[in-house]
Write a protein that holds these residues in place. Structure first.
Motif, PDB file in Angstrom:
ATOM      1  N   SER A 101       8.894  26.507 -28.612  1.00 24.41           N
ATOM      2  CA  SER A 101       9.018  27.563 -27.609  1.00 24.41           C
ATOM      3  C   SER A 101       9.827  27.098 -26.397  1.00 24.41           C
ATOM      4  N   PHE A 123       8.585  29.769 -32.163  1.00 21.83           N
ATOM      5  CA  PHE A 123       9.981  29.760 -31.710  1.00 21.83           C
ATOM      6  C   PHE A 123      10.217  30.797 -30.616  1.00 21.83           C
ATOM      7  N   SER A 124       9.201  31.156 -29.899  1.00 20.65           N
ATOM      8  CA  SER A 124       9.340  32.193 -28.885  1.00 20.65           C
ATOM      9  C   SER A 124      10.251  31.747 -27.735  1.00 20.65           C
ATOM     10  N   CYS A 126      13.475  31.441 -27.365  1.00 22.60           N
ATOM     11  CA  CYS A 126      14.650  30.600 -27.624  1.00 22.60           C
ATOM     12  C   CYS A 126      15.857  31.548 -27.563  1.00 22.60           C
ATOM     13  N   LEU A 129      18.948  31.290 -30.093  1.00 16.49           N
ATOM     14  CA  LEU A 129      18.672  31.076 -31.507  1.00 16.49           C
ATOM     15  C   LEU A 129      19.261  32.237 -32.309  1.00 16.49           C
ATOM     16  N   VAL A 132      17.775  31.478 -38.532  1.00 11.42           N
ATOM     17  CA  VAL A 132      16.574  30.823 -39.040  1.00 11.42           C
ATOM     18  C   VAL A 132      16.457  31.154 -40.521  1.00 11.42           C
ATOM     19  N   PHE A 146       8.747  34.818 -33.045  1.00 13.49           N
ATOM     20  CA  PHE A 146      10.136  34.833 -32.582  1.00 13.49           C
ATOM     21  C   PHE A 146      10.289  35.741 -31.358  1.00 13.49           C
ATOM     22  N   CYS A 149      13.545  36.161 -28.912  1.00 13.34           N
ATOM     23  CA  CYS A 149      14.727  35.432 -29.418  1.00 13.34           C
ATOM     24  C   CYS A 149      15.872  36.434 -29.459  1.00 13.34           C
ATOM     25  N   LEU A 152      18.891  36.349 -32.015  1.00 10.53           N
ATOM     26  CA  LEU A 152      18.630  36.221 -33.449  1.00 10.53           C
ATOM     27  C   LEU A 152      19.290  37.374 -34.199  1.00 10.53           C
ATOM     28  N   VAL A 155      17.875  38.014 -40.206  1.00  7.72           N
ATOM     29  CA  VAL A 155      16.505  37.726 -40.612  1.00  7.72           C
ATOM     30  C   VAL A 155      16.309  38.287 -42.017  1.00  7.72           C
ATOM     31  N   PHE A 169       8.718  39.824 -33.863  1.00  9.88           N
ATOM     32  CA  PHE A 169      10.154  39.859 -33.555  1.00  9.88           C
ATOM     33  C   PHE A 169      10.424  40.740 -32.331  1.00  9.88           C
ATOM     34  N   CYS A 172      14.003  41.130 -30.082  1.00 12.00           N
ATOM     35  CA  CYS A 172      15.072  40.398 -30.782  1.00 12.00           C
ATOM     36  C   CYS A 172      16.284  41.324 -30.885  1.00 12.00           C
TER      37      CYS A 172
END
Length: 299
Positions: A101, A123-124, A126, A129, A132, A146, A149, A152, A155, A169, A172
């Motif tokens: 994170s 992975f919060s 980020c 990012l 993945v 996530f 993110c 991102l 997915v 998510f 995102c």
């Protein structure tokens, strides 16, 4: 005599209990050549901390001192601001909460193929990012995994996924389309809320429930592809999806009327519902499940 018997019984209990205690209880702390801190318990290594000044790409070793690295502890890499990519070896089976994170420069993550669960907030936040890989075998994406993110983009959820938890998510913005595999029963609250660039959602055969605000404020969502297995759509599930124009639906009018469609889904109700659709190939995004003829759909 009675007291002696009690002492004997106590000693016997202690001896029996010791049989169930692992021989190696000693926890060793050490530092690897690249600065990673770890602990060793019963011959298995857990990474516990990364130096916050670590810069660039990072490949976590599969072994340290001849012993397998099997876990990444809670917050082990949290706020390591200068890591740009991470490769997690297949020896790793668990990733702790908030493990990565707040890694502000993290762009790419390669996950172990032996992880079953992506933990809460793993992975919060980020913000850069973009990529993945979520390998086949992962069953659960936990709360806020996530979260925020915002960059991102791609997915791809594997067939093994059974649970997409709350806020998984959330926010995102980079995601433009998502396919929910047939192994998922429920899309939990706020799972994809505030994904501002999400345009198309494919909900596969087998998904039964879309919970509160699951896709709330996906302002650019235009097309929803959905099977008649969906029976409940909770309050605000598509609230704020002002551009939602078309619902491509596998069921007929009776199936549609059976759906428990709750309050504050105005845009979903106003959209044009295209009934009795066969989902074999939708805009180059293959449907997953069965079509109306009963044949297996192309995957």
């Amino acid at each position: 005599m009675k007291k002696l018997t009690q002492i004997s019984a106590l000693l016997l209990a202690i001896i029996l209990l010791m049989q169930f205690i692992p021989f190696e209880l000693k926890v060793n702390a050490a530092t690897t050549e690249n600065g990673l801190q770890y602990t060793t318990i019963n011959g298995k290594v857990t990474i516990t901390k990364c130096p916050e000044n670590y810069e660039g790409a990072l490949t976590i070793p599969s072994k340290i001192g001849g012993k397998s690295v099997t876990a990444i502890a809670d917050m082990a890499f949290a706020n390591c601001y200068s890591i740009t990519s991470v490769v997690i070896p297949d020896t790793v089976k668990t990733i702790g909460e908030y493990a990565f994170s707040g890694c502000q420069a993290l762009k790419k993550v390669t996950l172990s193929k032996n992880i079953k669960v992506i933990s809460e907030n793993a992975f919060s936040e980020c913000p850069v990012l973009t990529t993945v890989n979520i390998p086949e075998g992962i069953t659960t994406i936990n709360d806020s995994a996530f979260y925020k993110c915002t960059a991102l983009k791609t997915v791809k959820l594997p067939f093994s996924i059974t649970k997409i938890h709350s806020f998984a998510f959330y926010d995102c913005d980079g995601i433009t389309s998502i396919t929910i595999p047939q192994s998922v029963d429920v899309i939990e609250e706020y799972a994809f809320a505030n994904c501002n660039n999400l345009k198309k959602v494919y909900i596969s055969f087998g998904v039964r429930r879309i919970e509160f605000a699951a896709f709330q404020n996906c302002k650019n969502l235009t097309d929803l592809y959905m099977y008649h297995t969906v029976l409940e759509i909770y309050d605000c599930a598509f609230d704020g999806c002002s551009k939602l124009a078309d619902v491509w639906y596998a069921g007929d009018k009776l199936d549609k009327n059976i759906i428990d469609l709750r309050e504050d889904n105005t845009y979903l109700k106003k959209a044009e519902w295209h009934l009795e659709r066969e989902f074999v190939d939708i805009d180059k995004e293959p449907a997953i499940g069965v079509n109306l003829s009963g044949k297996t759909a192309k995957v």
